[in-house]
Design a protein around this motif. Structure first.
Motif, mmCIF file in Angstrom:
data_model
loop_
_atom_site.group_PDB
_atom_site.id
_atom_site.type_symbol
_atom_site.label_atom_id
_atom_site.label_comp_id
_atom_site.label_asym_id
_atom_site.label_seq_id
_atom_site.Cartn_x
_atom_site.Cartn_y
_atom_site.Cartn_z
ATOM 1 N N ALA A 111 12.146 6.804 -12.738
ATOM 2 C CA ALA A 111 12.281 6.558 -11.383
ATOM 3 C C ALA A 111 10.807 6.561 -10.505
ATOM 4 O O ALA A 111 10.737 5.551 -9.481
ATOM 5 C CB ALA A 111 12.792 8.022 -10.757
ATOM 6 N N TYR A 112 9.855 7.228 -10.741
ATOM 7 C CA TYR A 112 8.542 7.266 -10.403
ATOM 8 C C TYR A 112 7.840 5.636 -10.850
ATOM 9 O O TYR A 112 7.163 5.278 -10.052
ATOM 10 C CB TYR A 112 7.765 8.443 -10.783
ATOM 11 N N GLY A 113 7.983 5.466 -11.961
ATOM 12 C CA GLY A 113 7.537 4.007 -12.458
ATOM 13 C C GLY A 113 8.001 3.002 -11.581
ATOM 14 O O GLY A 113 7.309 2.125 -11.171
ATOM 15 N N ILE A 114 9.466 3.167 -11.455
ATOM 16 C CA ILE A 114 9.958 2.077 -10.365
ATOM 17 C C ILE A 114 9.240 2.054 -9.206
ATOM 18 O O ILE A 114 8.958 1.030 -8.517
ATOM 19 C CB ILE A 114 11.462 2.143 -10.713
ATOM 20 N N ALA A 115 9.259 3.071 -8.411
ATOM 21 C CA ALA A 115 8.758 3.377 -7.273
ATOM 22 C C ALA A 115 7.272 2.718 -7.248
ATOM 23 O O ALA A 115 6.708 2.281 -6.226
ATOM 24 C CB ALA A 115 8.748 4.855 -6.848
ATOM 25 N N GLY A 116 6.626 3.142 -8.201
ATOM 26 C CA GLY A 116 5.022 2.540 -8.185
ATOM 27 C C GLY A 116 5.078 1.214 -8.171
ATOM 28 O O GLY A 116 4.438 0.430 -7.554
ATOM 29 N N LEU A 117 6.101 0.524 -8.985
ATOM 30 C CA LEU A 117 5.980 -1.024 -8.966
ATOM 31 C C LEU A 117 6.385 -1.578 -7.775
ATOM 32 O O LEU A 117 5.768 -2.594 -7.370
ATOM 33 C CB LEU A 117 6.877 -1.491 -10.134
ATOM 34 N N LEU A 118 7.291 -1.155 -6.898
ATOM 35 C CA LEU A 118 7.643 -1.482 -5.885
ATOM 36 C C LEU A 118 6.549 -1.236 -4.687
ATOM 37 O O LEU A 118 6.482 -2.104 -3.789
ATOM 38 C CB LEU A 118 8.804 -0.609 -5.374
ATOM 39 N N VAL A 119 5.712 -0.482 -4.732
ATOM 40 C CA VAL A 119 4.535 -0.109 -4.139
ATOM 41 C C VAL A 119 3.508 -1.357 -4.188
ATOM 42 O O VAL A 119 3.008 -1.807 -3.246
ATOM 43 C CB VAL A 119 4.180 1.313 -3.974
ATOM 44 N N ILE A 120 3.482 -1.499 -5.590
ATOM 45 C CA ILE A 120 2.451 -2.563 -5.828
ATOM 46 C C ILE A 120 3.007 -4.074 -5.323
ATOM 47 O O ILE A 120 2.324 -4.764 -5.036
ATOM 48 C CB ILE A 120 2.311 -2.895 -7.498
ATOM 49 N N ALA A 165 4.894 -4.445 -2.716
ATOM 50 C CA ALA A 165 4.694 -4.372 -1.430
ATOM 51 C C ALA A 165 3.548 -4.815 -0.857
ATOM 52 O O ALA A 165 3.102 -5.625 0.111
ATOM 53 C CB ALA A 165 4.824 -3.021 -0.584
ATOM 54 N N ALA A 166 2.144 -4.220 -1.671
ATOM 55 C CA ALA A 166 0.956 -4.764 -1.605
ATOM 56 C C ALA A 166 0.456 -6.252 -1.742
ATOM 57 O O ALA A 166 -0.042 -6.898 -0.912
ATOM 58 C CB ALA A 166 0.093 -3.820 -2.306
ATOM 59 N N VAL A 167 1.228 -6.732 -2.726
ATOM 60 C CA VAL A 167 0.861 -8.142 -3.078
ATOM 61 C C VAL A 167 1.419 -9.059 -2.130
ATOM 62 O O VAL A 167 1.046 -9.893 -1.820
ATOM 63 C CB VAL A 167 1.532 -8.468 -4.579
ATOM 64 N N ARG A 168 2.818 -8.740 -1.656
ATOM 65 C CA ARG A 168 3.520 -9.364 -0.660
ATOM 66 C C ARG A 168 3.291 -9.286 0.681
ATOM 67 O O ARG A 168 4.052 -9.891 1.482
ATOM 68 C CB ARG A 168 5.075 -9.474 -1.046
ATOM 69 N N TYR A 169 2.423 -8.294 0.896
ATOM 70 C CA TYR A 169 2.472 -7.577 2.398
ATOM 71 C C TYR A 169 3.738 -7.366 3.056
ATOM 72 O O TYR A 169 4.107 -7.737 4.235
ATOM 73 C CB TYR A 169 1.570 -8.642 3.207
ATOM 74 N N ASP A 170 4.423 -6.556 2.289
ATOM 75 C CA ASP A 170 5.798 -6.322 2.617
ATOM 76 C C ASP A 170 6.243 -4.714 2.558
ATOM 77 O O ASP A 170 6.498 -4.313 1.532
ATOM 78 C CB ASP A 170 7.057 -6.953 1.831
ATOM 79 N N PRO A 171 5.851 -4.045 3.413
ATOM 80 C CA PRO A 171 5.830 -2.554 3.597
ATOM 81 C C PRO A 171 7.157 -1.909 3.201
ATOM 82 O O PRO A 171 7.683 -0.927 3.048
ATOM 83 C CB PRO A 171 5.442 -2.072 5.083
ATOM 84 N N GLU A 172 8.307 -2.942 3.613
ATOM 85 C CA GLU A 172 9.580 -2.472 3.570
ATOM 86 C C GLU A 172 10.070 -1.950 2.235
ATOM 87 O O GLU A 172 10.914 -1.286 1.680
ATOM 88 C CB GLU A 172 10.843 -3.547 3.983
ATOM 89 N N LYS A 173 9.217 -2.806 1.216
ATOM 90 C CA LYS A 173 9.508 -2.415 -0.390
ATOM 91 C C LYS A 173 9.099 -1.051 -0.674
ATOM 92 O O LYS A 173 9.498 -0.498 -1.533
ATOM 93 C CB LYS A 173 8.725 -3.480 -1.241
ATOM 94 N N ALA A 174 8.146 -0.478 0.084
ATOM 95 C CA ALA A 174 7.268 0.726 -0.310
ATOM 96 C C ALA A 174 8.206 1.875 0.271
ATOM 97 O O ALA A 174 7.676 2.294 1.313
ATOM 98 C CB ALA A 174 5.878 0.524 0.063
#
Length: 273
Positions: free
Chosen positions: A210-219, A221-230
């Protein structure tokens, strides 16, 4: 040097306090309850039912909505605060049975646990005072503000890497059964020790996923400039459900998180404090 020794002796006496031990063991019970409710919310998501904020803060709000729920939330918060104090003392002067790098690693791990327990104690206080809104929305807003600052996307990406690394670490920690060295295995029957081992492996592995997937989503979000992913663990659970066989995978994760909750109950009895 004498001053340092005095400070370490004071910290050691505090860490060995009977009251602190009792509160920490109560905290493990509360931590277990939170994860069982978290698992229930994850199952709601797995079967396509609405679940408000599918993470630990959502679990605390679910508990607070029950009769006498706020009283339980306060008790959990106090226990988690005691756990944070205990781990802070362990980070400062503990793990003396270890040597060299192993002791350094254990002290760093205790510092990490201190931050985690403090966060959940603070969340419990917010839930009790009705000050906490949806944590996923809060994280999205915080990520959006961070991205707007100079170098913010890099910092958000770094936070995602750290979160993903924690996820990987939890999986390794569970599969390698490293949690057993913190238990009073000599006080357990063979059946109890086997139960603790299976629950620990399943629980830490599920939390790591769960934490690993959450971390990937934050990454992402940063790459795509999409805060909704994080949006933290809530988004991670929904993202997992959207994959092929996602409902089945999320159900397995939910069962693993429930296993961790039950493991916390065993820790309240057998954890070395």
């Amino acid at each position: 040097m004498p001053l340092t020794h005095t400070a370490e002796a004071t910290a050691a006496r505090t860490a060995n306090s009977r009251w602190l031990e009792l509160l920490a063991r109560v905290g493990f019970v509360g931590y277990g309850i939170v994860h069982l409710l978290f698992a229930w919310l994850a199952l709601q998501i797995a079967f396509g039912r609405s679940a408000d904020d599918g993470d630990q803060s959502g679990a605390l709000r679910t508990l607070a909505a029950q009769p006498l729920g706020k009283v339980l939330v306060v008790a959990i918060g106090v226990g988690l605060l005691a756990m944070a104090i205990w781990q802070a003392l362990e980070a400062a002067t503990g793990h003396r049975a270890e040597r060299g790098r192993e002791r350094t690693w254990e002290r760093v791990a205790s510092l990490g646990r201190t931050l985690v327990y403090l966060y959940f104690a603070w969340t419990a206080f917010k839930v009790f005072s009705d000050a906490g809104s949806n944590s996923a929305d809060q994280q999205e807003a915080l990520t959006g503000r961070a991205m707007e600052s100079p170098g913010g996307r890099w910092l958000v990406g770094l936070a995602g890497l750290v979160l993903a690394a924690i996820g990987v670490g939890l999986v390794v920690y569970g599969l390698a059964k490293r949690f057993e060295k913190h238990l009073k295995v000599g006080a357990m029957s063979g059946r109890t020790r086997m139960l603790a081992r299976r629950l620990g492996v399943a629980g830490y592995t599920a939390k790591g996923v769960a934490y690993g997937i959450a971390g990937l989503l934050v990454i992402v979000a940063a790459v795509r400039y999409d805060p909704e992913k994080a949006r933290g663990l809530d988004a991670a659970l929904h993202t997992l459900r959207e994959q092929s066989y996602g409902s089945l995978l999320l159900t397995l994760v939910a069962l693993g998180i429930a296993a961790f909750g039950i493991y916390c109950f065993l820790q309240s009895r057998y954890r070395r404090v």
